[in-house]
Enzyme design. Structure first.
Site, PDB file in Angstrom:
ATOM      1  N   GLU A   1       0.946  -1.351  -0.079  1.00  7.54           N
ATOM      2  CA  GLU A   1      -0.015   0.098  -0.076  1.00  7.54           C
ATOM      3  C   GLU A   1       0.901   1.358  -0.136  1.00  7.54           C
ATOM      4  OE1 GLU A   1      -2.230   0.827   3.605  1.00  7.54           O
ATOM      5  OE2 GLU A   1      -2.921   2.832   2.653  1.00  7.54           O
TER       6      GLU A   1
ATOM      7  N   ASP B   1       9.246   5.860  14.853  1.00  9.39           N
ATOM      8  CA  ASP B   1       8.999   7.087  14.500  1.00  9.39           C
ATOM      9  C   ASP B   1       9.206   7.748  15.637  1.00  9.39           C
ATOM     10  OD1 ASP B   1       8.353   9.674  13.691  1.00  9.39           O
ATOM     11  OD2 ASP B   1       6.164   8.926  13.345  1.00  9.39           O
TER      12      ASP B   1
ATOM     13  N   ASP C   1       9.867  11.588  17.341  1.00 10.73           N
ATOM     14  CA  ASP C   1       9.353  12.757  16.977  1.00 10.73           C
ATOM     15  C   ASP C   1       9.792  13.704  18.178  1.00 10.73           C
ATOM     16  OD1 ASP C   1       7.899  15.271  16.505  1.00 10.73           O
ATOM     17  OD2 ASP C   1       6.516  13.930  15.311  1.00 10.73           O
TER      18      ASP C   1
ATOM     19  N   ARG D   1      11.855  16.924   8.957  1.00  7.45           N
ATOM     20  CA  ARG D   1      11.401  18.266   9.633  1.00  7.45           C
ATOM     21  C   ARG D   1      12.013  18.249  11.078  1.00  7.45           C
ATOM     22  NH1 ARG D   1       5.481  20.474  10.767  1.00  7.45           N
ATOM     23  NH2 ARG D   1       6.153  22.860  10.304  1.00  7.45           N
TER      24      ARG D   1
ATOM     25  N   HIS E   1       0.069   0.730  10.088  1.00  5.23           N
ATOM     26  CA  HIS E   1       0.555   2.381  10.317  1.00  5.23           C
ATOM     27  C   HIS E   1       1.411   2.780   8.964  1.00  5.23           C
ATOM     28  CE1 HIS E   1       1.415   6.193  12.454  1.00  5.23           C
ATOM     29  NE2 HIS E   1       0.542   5.547  13.329  1.00  5.23           N
TER      30      HIS E   1
END
Ligand SMILES: [Zn+2]
Lengths: 464, 552
Positions: free
Chosen positions: A76, A143, A145, A196, A354
């Site tokens: 996907e 992930d 962050d 970022r 996810h």
């Protein structure tokens, strides 16, 4: 004023400290600073034409299924178009189909953001998922962050990052990478800058890709020290297994980080924001008062820290043999862990479905490329040096201009359209070069492992 | 009635050869279905209820004492009556072979009957697996070492001990990295097994063992967990297979009503929407939250009001909870919309959330009627990360935060202490029950409170106590002696209700043995909203006014 400029200004502070700043770097830095999100569609069109490494990308995600033509097509992808038009459950039969889709010229269909989902049990063709089609395979992903560190950051908050807090990401990479390789034995780990304010980790070993949810969450918990639910006020974590090999190794990294970055660079012991936070983590009122008193008579962050360590060590010694001892014995480490140990979002890692931003895609806000990070040299990775798509365009034009003077060569657009060069080759003419080489190395190592496997299978066949 | 005959697809096998030699030990991996035989419906039910009693005893004991402790073992022996104990826990040493064989037969039959009962719904499946694993673990812990070795061998669990040389080389590391209660236990650990970490997930998760290159170094003492983990996986897989078979034969299968009523007897209601009406609207939520919400819901509600946002898992947990207490879909939509907009979300971005809410109410996707999460699901489910507000505060808050929160809700110091002490011993649901008792003290008088199993049960009981006039259904499932499993024959109304079921098909769980995949559709729908919202928040920052704020 936009976000990109804010980051850029803090970036230039960092750049000044670097020794070999070349003249051309300054020119490109300027070009980068002028990136405007409004011109993103035009820049992206060029990026997918000239830079996106489709071939390596396909070789990676096809995972050596040379004879299974259907494998890549089961993956996907999720594309976000202009104005947040959101297309889930996209799939591409092969590299050519993917190139064709991303290179469409109509600005309304150019993907601003590319996310990668799982491998499904059957081909997905619709924007709504047929319930009988389920995810069957997925890289183990993490992930990290920067916003999750807000309770302990002294410099910025929210989406902002600077040269002072970025080392938190470096520490996270070091700790997690060690556990994944040494403890869990994974070999094919791909670290990527999120474009970022964070980093993504893709664990791509066959075993990692076929993990069940329970196993994924077990790995995350093995790595977890700071549990959620205590948002707002940072309280000290409790560590009862500081002798466990994995914890002991992490603590070594944490202590080194804390001393270098928090005590020395950010001068936490003299910081109006940091010191009260740190002191409150001592939790014992008498101890806090005592430490405060000592600190008032000491100057310099490191000296103050040393006297805090002394006081706390003595305090812990005195508790020996009492029931509280268990609670306070690891106090010093616990405070340091609270300040810098990686915060993991278990919900990203534990499920198979996810979505995670694709490596080498462009962050739509900053315009920066999501480039890979070499975990062995994580220290030297500087997020503000990561090229923006605008900067890449500029660099490529410069490269062609230089070449044109020496020999008869067409424009970059011609070169691509006549299929003379692949984006992998083009990208190497720019500051994306190192990133492409890193990607290549990663894919080659994966391929070598499949070859070893095939050889082994061949050998076994020969024996019979 | 030929029960297994009518469910032939499940057990279509000739008389099987397993256990023909009737091993002396009771521990059973249930690798094979029972002999092909006919039993009548009365027997079918009787066996099921008998085993249910045993499983419920295990559930209750686990609430009171930590598994593996001496109190736990004592309580099990005490709470399960002699006959059942001989049959399911520990056989009499001297008894006739006939009795042994009959016990064995009942054990196997009842286990397989309950598999059929509990395989069709995620929640029930989780409950059944937990209790069966506890039963299994207890039996195994009662066996002697040689029997265990034999059992492992028969179950194809041939773990090889760590070679002496390797052990000597890494002994100091092993001593430091292996979890133990005390030093003597550490010294006793001399026999280690090198096992793929995937087979020792519980130990890995808690960093109880040393890990290197994907191998877990498990001391003999913790091997029990590994075997139980295997059993859990095995059971989960078998139940998934079975649920597909039963779903296929749903129409013609006369057993379904019986299975439904047996299933509903395990922990009462599943709190689907509409069973109770409290007159709940967006306007009285704050008041209800103060008066009657359990801590988990109160926490999420307050964060929603304060932060004007909730992350994915909290939206799911809280949204289903609200649905369960009877908030209408429109009202739930209104609540989220108002708050999220206050948080700066655009109308367009909220569209994705609308889809998520409709999904929760079964109006989108597979149109499944999702039920609110039970305590067990919340406690064992995804732990909250930083900035997450889902989960169980008793389980997931750190103690000092919990303490502070309880104080701020006016719990007296002694009460706080009691709750914290329960939490520190791992009794999260009892802690929650205690919290209920403390906050409803005046109305409770001397009524006996059974432990909280479900946030919606908490709410319901609170309303019943505080404002009985608003509660339409009057029968309490809560303030009572521990319930016997429902007997279908005597309680036809329960059977009726369970059979007619909630609106829409019950969430089915197939495809894989993974615990949360059953919710994948809903999960994905809500995730859509999450991701698109991340994109939106990016674009929010391009808002010039936002940029000015930054610059200022
Ligand atoms: Zn910063």
């Amino acid at each position: 004023m936009n976000d990109g400029e804010v980051e850029e200004s803090s970036g230039s502070v960092l750049a000044e400290r670097r020794t070999n700043v070349e003249v051309s770097d300054k020119a490109t830095a300027k070009a980068a600073a002028s990136f405007q999100p409004e011109e993103l569609d035009e820049l992206l069109r060029l990026y997918y034409q000239r830079f996106f490494p489709f071939q390596l990308f396909y070789r990676w995600l096809n995972y050596g299924h040379i004879n299974d033509r259907n494998f890549f097509g089961l993956r996907e992808f999720c594309l976000t178009l202009k104005d947040d038009v959101y297309l889930r459950y996209q799939s591409f039969d092969n590299q050519a189909k993917m190139e064709e889709r991303l290179r469409q010229k109509d600005p309304r269909v150019i993907p601003f953001k590319i996310d990668i989902g799982p491998i499904y049990s059957a081909r997905i063709t619709d924007t709504k998922l047929n319930p009988s089609i389920v995810p069957v395979e997925r890289e183990l992903i993490f992930d990290i962050d920067m916003t999750d560190y807000d309770e302990v950051r002294l410099c910025c908050s929210g989406a902002d990052i600077c040269g002072k807090c970025w080392p938190l990401m470096v520490l996270a990479i070091k700790i997690i990478h060690r556990v994944l390789t040494e403890d869990f034995g994974f070999q094919h780990i791909f670290w990527v800058f999120s474009g970022r304010r964070g980093v993504h980790c893709w664990v791509c070993d066959k075993k990692a890709r076929s993990l069940k949810q329970a196993a994924r969450s077990a790995i995350v918990e093995y790595l977890t020290m700071i549990k959620g639910g205590n948002v707002g006020k940072a309280r000290r974590v409790q560590i009862q297994d500081s002798e466990h090999a994995a914890v002991a190794k992490a603590l070594n990294l944490v202590r080194a980080y804390f001393l270098r970055h928090l005590v020395r660079e950010q001068k936490i012991m003299e910081s109006k924001k940091g010191l009260p936070k740190l002191l409150s983590m001592l939790e014992d009122e008498t101890l806090i008062a005592k430490v405060k008193k000592t600190i008032d008579n000491t100057h310099g962050s490191e000296k103050r820290w040393n006297s805090l360590v002394e006081e706390v060590t003595q305090f812990v010694q005195e508790k020996k043999g009492t029931p509280e001892y268990r609670k306070v014995r690891n106090m010093l480490d616990e405070m340091q862990v609270q300040f810098c140990y990686p915060r993991l979002d278990v919900n990203v890692s534990h499920g198979l479905n996810h979505l995670l931003k694709s490596p080498f895609s462009i962050h739509p806000k900053t315009g920066r490329v999501c480039v890979p990070i070499n975990p062995d040299f994580a220290d030297s990775f500087n997020p503000f040096d990561v090229p923006t798509v605008k900067q890449l365009e500029h660099e490529l034009n410069v490269a062609y201009d230089a070449a044109k003077n020496q020999m008869d060569i067409s424009t970059p657009d011609d070169a691509i359209e006549n299929k003379k060069v692949s984006p992998e080759v083009e990208a190497k003419k720019t500051s994306l070069k190192e990133s492409i080489i890193l990607f290549e190395t990663f894919v080659r190592r994966l391929e070598a492992s499949w070859k070893r496997q095939r050889d082994r299978a061949e050998d076994q066949k020969m024996e019979f | 009635m030929e029960v297994f005959g009518s469910a032939q697809k499940m057990v279509k096998r000739e008389a099987l050869t397993t256990n023909k030699h009737a091993p002396t030990f009771t521990t059973n991996f249930f690798l094979e279905p029972p002999y092909y035989e006919s039993i009548n419906l009365q027997e079918f039910e009787a066996y099921a209820i008998e085993r249910l009693k045993v499983l419920r005893a295990f559930e209750n004991v686990a609430f009171k004492s930590p598994r593996g402790s001496p109190e736990y073992a004592e309580a099990i022996i005490k709470d399960i009556n002699k006959d059942l104990r001989y049959r399911y826990i520990r056989p009499l040493t001297i008894t006739s072979e006939d009795v042994l064989l009959e016990n064995k037969r009942r054990d196997v039959l009842s286990h397989f009957i309950l598999r059929m009962v509990f395989c069709r719904n995620e929640e029930q499946k989780r409950w059944f697996i937990q209790q069966e694993v506890d039963l299994f673990r207890f039996r195994l812990s009662q066996e002697d070492a040689s029997t265990i070795s034999l059992f492992l061998k028969e179950s194809n669990l041939d773990y090889t001990p760590l070679p002496d040389e390797e052990y000597r080389n890494i002994r100091p590391i092993l001593e430091k990295s292996t979890y133990h209660y005390n030093n003597s236990q550490a010294i006793a650990d001399t026999e280690f097994y090198k096992i793929d970490f995937l087979e020792a997930l519980d130990s890995v998760r808690q960093r109880k063992v040393y890990l290197s290159q994907g191998w877990a170094y498990v001391p003999r003492r913790l091997l029990l967990d590994v075997v139980c983990g295997r059993y859990r996986d095995h059971l989960a897989m078998e139940l998934s297979k079975l649920s597909r078979v039963i779903a296929d034969s749903q129409e013609e299968n006369r057993l379904i009503p019986v299975l439904n009523s047996l299933a509903s007897g395990y922990t009462g209601s599943s709190y689907s929407a509409g069973e109770f009406e409290f007159g709940i609207t967006v306007d009285n939520l704050d008041q209800l939250s103060n008066e009657s919400f359990p801590l988990c819901a109160k926490n999420m509600h307050e964060h929603l009001r304060k932060d004007h946002h909730l992350k994915h898992h909290a939206r799911l947990q809280y949204g289903l909870y609200l649905k369960g207490i009877g908030l209408s879909m429109d009202d739930e939509m209104k609540l989220y919309r108002t708050e999220f907009m206050k948080g700066g979300m655009t109308d367009k971005a909220f569209k994705q959330h609308e889809y998520g809410v409709r999904h929760m109410y079964g109006k989108e996707g597979r149109r499944v009627n999702y039920t609110p999460y039970s305590c067990i699901k919340i406690i064992t489910g995804n732990p909250p990360g930083p900035d997450d507000h889902h989960g169980c505060p008793f389980r997931h808050f750190n103690p000092s935060l919990l303490q502070q929160r309880l104080k701020s809700y006016g719990v007296p110091p002694k009460g706080v202490e009691e709750v914290i002490s329960l939490v520190s011993r791992g009794h999260y649901q009892i802690a929650c029950t205690k919290y209920f008792e403390i906050t409803h003290k005046e109305k409770l008088e001397n009524a006996l409170v059974e432990s909280i199993q479900h946030p919606n049960q908490y709410f319901e009981e609170s309303r019943r106590l505080l404002h009985p006039e608003t509660v339409k259904e009057t029968q309490s499932t809560f303030l009572r002696k521990p319930a016997e499993p429902v007997n279908v024959m005597q309680n036809s109304s329960t059977a009726q209700r369970a059979y007619s079921g909630p609106a829409g098909p019950v969430s089915s769980f197939d495809e894989t043995a993974d615990d949360f995949l059953g919710d994948i559709d809903l999960d994905a729908a809500l995730l859509d909203a999450e991701t698109s919202q991340a994109t939106t928040s990016n674009s929010m920052n391009t808002d010039p006014s936002n940029g000015q704020q930054r610059a200022a």
